[in-house]
Motif scaffolding. Sequence first.
Motif, PDB file in Angstrom:
ATOM      1  N   SER A 146      46.281  37.619  58.579  1.00 46.66           N
ATOM      2  CA  SER A 146      45.314  38.021  59.603  1.00 46.66           C
ATOM      3  C   SER A 146      44.996  36.872  60.556  1.00 46.66           C
ATOM      4  O   SER A 146      45.012  37.055  61.790  1.00 46.66           O
ATOM      5  N   SER A 147      44.723  35.683  60.037  1.00 43.88           N
ATOM      6  CA  SER A 147      44.390  34.568  60.938  1.00 43.88           C
ATOM      7  C   SER A 147      45.633  34.062  61.669  1.00 43.88           C
ATOM      8  O   SER A 147      45.538  33.500  62.767  1.00 43.88           O
ATOM      9  N   PHE A 148      46.818  34.269  61.092  1.00 46.58           N
ATOM     10  CA  PHE A 148      48.080  34.010  61.786  1.00 46.58           C
ATOM     11  C   PHE A 148      48.194  34.901  63.018  1.00 46.58           C
ATOM     12  O   PHE A 148      48.500  34.439  64.126  1.00 46.58           O
ATOM     13  N   LEU A 149      47.914  36.199  62.842  1.00 46.61           N
ATOM     14  CA  LEU A 149      47.941  37.134  63.967  1.00 46.61           C
ATOM     15  C   LEU A 149      46.926  36.744  65.027  1.00 46.61           C
ATOM     16  O   LEU A 149      47.235  36.723  66.234  1.00 46.61           O
ATOM     17  N   ALA A 177      45.823  43.135  58.898  1.00 44.19           N
ATOM     18  CA  ALA A 177      47.036  42.568  58.316  1.00 44.19           C
ATOM     19  C   ALA A 177      47.024  42.758  56.812  1.00 44.19           C
ATOM     20  O   ALA A 177      45.959  42.854  56.192  1.00 44.19           O
ATOM     21  N   GLN A 178      48.214  42.812  56.242  1.00 40.34           N
ATOM     22  CA  GLN A 178      48.303  42.887  54.788  1.00 40.34           C
ATOM     23  C   GLN A 178      47.522  41.727  54.182  1.00 40.34           C
ATOM     24  O   GLN A 178      47.626  40.590  54.633  1.00 40.34           O
ATOM     25  N   ALA A 230      35.557  36.094  57.244  1.00 32.90           N
ATOM     26  CA  ALA A 230      34.987  36.028  55.900  1.00 32.90           C
ATOM     27  C   ALA A 230      35.424  37.189  55.025  1.00 32.90           C
ATOM     28  O   ALA A 230      35.576  37.034  53.808  1.00 32.90           O
ATOM     29  N   SER A 231      35.651  38.346  55.618  1.00 29.84           N
ATOM     30  CA  SER A 231      36.028  39.504  54.819  1.00 29.84           C
ATOM     31  C   SER A 231      37.402  39.306  54.199  1.00 29.84           C
ATOM     32  O   SER A 231      37.603  39.541  53.007  1.00 29.84           O
ATOM     33  N   ASP A 232      38.378  38.839  54.987  1.00 32.35           N
ATOM     34  CA  ASP A 232      39.719  38.610  54.447  1.00 32.35           C
ATOM     35  C   ASP A 232      39.753  37.376  53.553  1.00 32.35           C
ATOM     36  O   ASP A 232      40.517  37.318  52.586  1.00 32.35           O
ATOM     37  N   SER A 272      41.388  40.957  60.447  1.00 34.48           N
ATOM     38  CA  SER A 272      40.942  40.949  59.055  1.00 34.48           C
ATOM     39  C   SER A 272      41.994  41.622  58.190  1.00 34.48           C
ATOM     40  O   SER A 272      43.056  42.038  58.670  1.00 34.48           O
ATOM     41  N   GLY A 273      41.716  41.739  56.904  1.00 38.76           N
ATOM     42  CA  GLY A 273      42.651  42.367  55.990  1.00 38.76           C
ATOM     43  C   GLY A 273      42.678  43.873  56.153  1.00 38.76           C
ATOM     44  O   GLY A 273      41.757  44.484  56.698  1.00 38.76           O
TER      45      GLY A 273
END
Length: 561
Positions: A209-212, A108-109, A225-227, A290-291
């Motif tokens: 990302s966590s929304f998805l 995700a963006q 953790a990366s995003d 993740s991002g």
Amino acid sequence: MAAGRGLDEASSHANTGGASTALLLGIDLSTQSVTVVFLDAGTNRIVHIDTLNFDRELPQFGTSAGLHVGKNGKVTSPVQMWLVGLDRILRRQERTLMGRVKAVSGSAQQHGSIFWTADGLAALRCMAPADSFSSNLYGGFALEDCPTWADSSTQMECDAIESATGGPGAMAALTGSRAYCRFTGPQIARVARTEPLVWKHTARVSLVSSFLTSLLVGHPAPVDASDASGMNLMNVRTSEWCEELLEATAPGLAARLGTIVNPWESLGPISPYCAARFGFVTDCLVIPASGDNSCSVVGTGLACDQTASTLMVSLGTSDTLVGLTRSPRPGPEGHVMVSPRGPDEWFAMLCYKNGALAREAVRDRVAGGCWKKFDDLVASAPPGNDGNLAMTLVMEEIVPVLPIRGSFRVDAQDEPVAALSEAHEARAVVEARFLSMRVHAGNLGLPTAPSRIIATGGGSMSTSLTQVLADVFNAPVLVADSSEAAAVGAALRAGHGLKCKKQARWVELLASPLKDFKVMATPNAQAAAAYPATLLKRFAAFERGLVAKAQKHPQAQQSRE
């Protein structure tokens, strides 16, 4: 850095794969589009790709390049557009494909933020398969238009948060980056400050990302953790929320963020809703999204370099340099983020605003707008450019921080000059980028003598640009088709998480679909010798001189976008 991208066609097939082959699914929720990529779980080859472009297929949301651009730097995207787009693209996939997916993850963006209400979280847990994401979750968000990576309205919040933590250097040492307008922490701070009723009704803040991931598992998902590294809220060395930053950002933020997980951890099976509505098998494993930068590190094959001696350079509207490191040195310029590959590893990134736009400005000035003539001019000037240095700033720059615009030049004796020859002007704008990358890469703990460079973006097709890049770094430059790198990276991460789950431990991420690279340029020994340490020191001093000039005579107050 996190700019959206989409495929030219709505659907593309790389190969069909065996009818019963297990698949991995990557979903890329980017700025302009949502893309799904199915990989063969055995070979990691692409089986099927489909993209839905928001502007073209969902015109009812009135976006331009997937965005709503407001006043004073405010840029948002409608959360309902993401819900409708995701539902539509998953619904139109063949259920025979969906039923073969053994693991799914997302890209995700980066930096966007979603503000859930308590009712929205409750609805997420009991969605009806007969209805779409949008119908089930309508009215479930305290903010319908979400801040995105393109937002630059939060400079006041950046300054306040940095001040509370001891300045930009201290902020970077703690979180991996100084405070940037597009980062999620300042975005949250602005919402809490300017829209207190929105903040009052916010029960949970998600990254895109966590929304998805939440939509896939059917409950509020943790942040990987990366995003989370792109939020200005997490300790980049411990991967834990930083209490002093949470308190400095917004009241009650800790209770609204949830937990942080490793990028390869399993979050359990797909939700019953997604299984029924889209055709996933009920035991399909969900790995946290993740991002896009993190997923591109995997999708380009950079993450498969076990020696961490490869660099990735993207040459587009903005220019970026990315590399993996086990000895990060975060500072006020650039970013250090948690690696999606494994523990005790990070990736560092340099982002330049003056990428293709700067090269285009020089091209128009010296080559009449013709790229071929520009390339010929670059090639006609000698490596090292006879000692001439120049920097063209179409926009205010962030590496280094330069709140000025214009063209700045010095000759071989470091004396300012008003102009250079056409060939020297063309070569200078190219050399400046790669000399700056080499100077600042070392400052972040990245290799300045890489074994190879993977080039992406439109500029990677230029033989003159890639040859200068190869010579400055004294390393071969390779190119692979990375137009779906983020989605492919998400699918590969799904496979990695599946292996870790099966073995009940972390395992090495080795798989890459990019087996065949095209060599665009190899370093010329004589040319590489034209970029010694003394020239790097000269260029670093040239940059410092421009910083001093900007501080003494600022043309504008720059926002750190």
